[in-house]
Design an enzyme around this catalytic site. Structure first.
Site, mmCIF file in Angstrom:
data_model
loop_
_atom_site.group_PDB
_atom_site.id
_atom_site.type_symbol
_atom_site.label_atom_id
_atom_site.label_comp_id
_atom_site.label_asym_id
_atom_site.label_seq_id
_atom_site.Cartn_x
_atom_site.Cartn_y
_atom_site.Cartn_z
ATOM 1 N N GLY A 24 -1.280 -1.448 0.816
ATOM 2 C CA GLY A 24 -0.834 -0.710 1.987
ATOM 3 C C GLY A 24 -0.527 0.723 1.634
ATOM 4 N N SER A 25 -0.508 1.578 2.636
ATOM 5 C CA SER A 25 -0.253 2.994 2.410
ATOM 6 C C SER A 25 0.670 3.524 3.488
ATOM 7 C CB SER A 25 -1.562 3.785 2.425
ATOM 8 O OG SER A 25 -2.459 3.314 1.445
ATOM 9 N N ASN A 26 1.334 4.623 3.160
ATOM 10 C CA ASN A 26 2.173 5.333 4.116
ATOM 11 C C ASN A 26 1.691 6.777 4.191
ATOM 12 O OD1 ASN A 26 4.008 3.002 4.080
ATOM 13 N ND2 ASN A 26 4.680 3.807 2.109
#
Length: 568
Positions: free
Chosen positions: A225-227
């Protein structure tokens, strides 16, 4: 800067077939050079007079750091893992580990070199030049360092040159890892029911088990996942845009990010990172604009429920007319413990919609009455290099938006900010053109339709030709959702994404008419909730600065801790 190392590499091996390409100079290939400078932490700064030579240098520098990884991945895309390493050991395919036999059978069954060549032949002259340069640059490195490779691959017979066909396959594996690549085992396990078996029981699906099966495939609640946060002029101290890119991808394998600075004087000066074997920056910045990507919640494929012809489980009905499934017998070579090679066969079944798949834990079985096929929207996607090339020379978020209009981004959102103080969120990724009314009109059996909710699978009625993906003339690619019906937010305050859908980009942003294939309004990840708490707090404390954003990132806040620790 520490540890500066520099050298120029003459492009002796660049293909000479450049005549007539408007994007390439008239200087003979053997006279052009690429400069590679290594600064602190080994970051390569690569400069060349044209794109083909630039890609040549990128491949050479990437091989300096990753030659054995690339050589291994070429074994994978050639479908020769079992030949060299045995059938039982596992290898990486996209984001999943499979036995080598499964990897090889998938490559043999999925790859269509003629179709890939035709697709890449429609790419721009710039993209085709960069592919030629990349292939030649990697091969030049092998030529220069054949006697001095790292121990992991030195002297190994599987270290072989790259071809353009191999490069197309490298990109294809990366693009379909959120689709058929994640379900390679489901494709290869699909075999007709035996006559003595009859129809398999059609009991209720245990939805928790179905969700867990898809979680293991990386299609639900992926651990990756990434932000990304972008702030506009209404939030920042200096009135310019500010971006936090916080991507999370594996530190091992071809999905690992590799940092680079690329310059073509007068055309491009961009720095950032890319995964795999990209000749261009995928996440990065230039003097005017910065962007990051997060994995999008959009769907990359649809399943199609096939009504089978009575008495013939390898024929299905479309508009009341029977169609025969296509079968191919694949052959791979498997090395035994004694080193002897044995040919192993497997039959692959496919339909007009794509390959037949079986997922027993999800309730999608091949019975005497029903079967299921998967149609992947990213198959043959050759557009991403053009997308990132245009991004590299963008001067604003609007330029970025235009760059992504070719629908080349396979499975990511984009969060960006520019010098003028504009923040942007956009999901202009590859999504089948199927809207809510289409899903309702083409509903499959109730059991298959139930998979849409918790499992997130869209199953369409494969017995009707009018249930094919819409072909909107406004789309850059017929069959894909056109950019005009995808979510884009241009704001002066802030936008964010942490892998949930577009709906929570900013609480003040309104949306309408977006297909559920692109995302929904459910917040599934604590990271999204945390961003929606932290960002307003950060803005409320005063004009946002780079130091403030960096401090927020490294403060190691955790939503669950925030909720539990006070009472605890």
């Amino acid at each position: 800067m520490k540890h500066r190392q520099a050298f120029s590499l003459t492009t002796l091996a660049v293909a000479a077939a450049l005549a007539g390409c408007a994007s390439t100079p008239t200087t003979p290939p053997e006279m052009r050079t690429v400069s590679i400078q290594r600064t602190a932490y080994g970051v390569p700064h690569i400069s060349a007079p044209d794109l083909e030579t630039l890609a040549y240098g990128v491949a050479y520098a990437h091989a300096e750091d990753n030659v054995c990884m690339t050589a291994q991945q070429l074994v994978t895309v050639r479908g020769e893992r079992s030949r060299h390493f045995g059938g039982a050991p596992t290898g990486l395919l996209g984001r999943r580990m499979f036995p080598n036999e499964w990897v090889d059978f998938f490559i043999a069954g999925h790859m269509d070199d003629a179709a890939l060549a035709a697709s890449w032949g429609r790419a721009s002259a710039d993209t085709q030049a960069m592919v030629r340069g990349y292939v030649a640059g990697y091969n030049r490195y092998l030529q220069d360092k054949a006697a001095d490779l790292p121990p992991a691959c030195k002297g190994q017979p599987w270290v072989q040159p790259m071809t353009t066909a191999h490069y197309y396959r490298l990109t294809e594996v990366a693009n379909v890892q959120a689709g058929i690549g994640a379900l390679a085992d489901a494709m290869l396990a699909a075999q007709p029911p035996k006559p003595t078996t009859g129809q398999a029981p059609t009991g209720a699906v245990q939805m928790a088990d179905a969700v867990q099966a898809l979680r293991e495939a990386g299609l639900v609640d992926s651990p990756l996942g990434s932000n990304a946060w972008a702030f506009g002029t209404a939030s920042t101290a200096n009135g310019s845009g500010l971006l936090l890119g916080n991507p999370h991808f594996p530190w091992a394998g071809v999905n690992r990010f590799w940092q680079m600075h690329l310059t073509v004087p007068g055309r491009m000066d961009v720095m950032g990172a890319a995964t795999g074997h990209s000749p261009v920056v995928q996440i990065g910045f230039n003097k005017d604009v910065a962007w990051s990507h997060t994995v999008s919640s959009g769907k990359r494929f649809t399943l199609h429920e096939l009504k089978l012809v009575p008495g013939d489980p390898t024929s299905y009905l479309v508009d009341g007319q029977p169609e025969k499934m296509r079968s191919r017998t694949l052959q791979i070579a498997v090395r035994g413990g004694d080193g002897h090679l044995t040919n192993k066969p497997l039959t692959l079944w496919s339909t007009r919609w794509g390959p037949v798949v079986v997922m027993p834990r999800v309730g999608l079985n091949w019975t005497t009455t029903l079967a299921y096929a998967l149609q992947d929207a990213n198959s043959g996607n050759s557009r991403s290099i053009d997308t990132w090339l245009a991004s590299a020379s963008a001067t604003s978020t609007m330029d970025l938006r235009k760059a992504m209009g070719n629908l080349g981004l396979p499975w990511v959102n984009t969060v960006a900010a520019d010098r003028q103080g504009t923040a942007m969120y956009a999901d202009l990724s590859v999504v089948p053109d199927v809207d809510e009314s289409h899903i309702a009109r083409c509903a499959p059996s109730p059991q298959a339709a139930a998979l849409r909710g918790p499992a997130g699978l869209i199953v369409l009625d494969g017995s009707r030709s009018d249930c094919a993906w819409k072909r909107d003339p406004a789309s850059a690619v017929p069959g894909l959702m056109p950019a005009g019906r995808m979510p884009v937010a241009i704001r002066s305050d802030w936008v964010q994404n942490s892998n949930d859908g577009f709906f929570y980009t900013n609480p003040q942003q309104s949306w309408s008419g977006i297909s559920p294939m692109v995302g929904d309004d459910i917040v599934r990840r604590p990271r999204t909730r945390s961003s929606l708490i932290e960002l307003p707090e950060l803005v409320a404390r005063g004009p946002v600065t780079p130091a403030a954003v960096q401090a927020q990132l490294f403060s190691n806040r955790n939503l669950m801790a925030r909720a539990v620790l006070p009472d605890l």
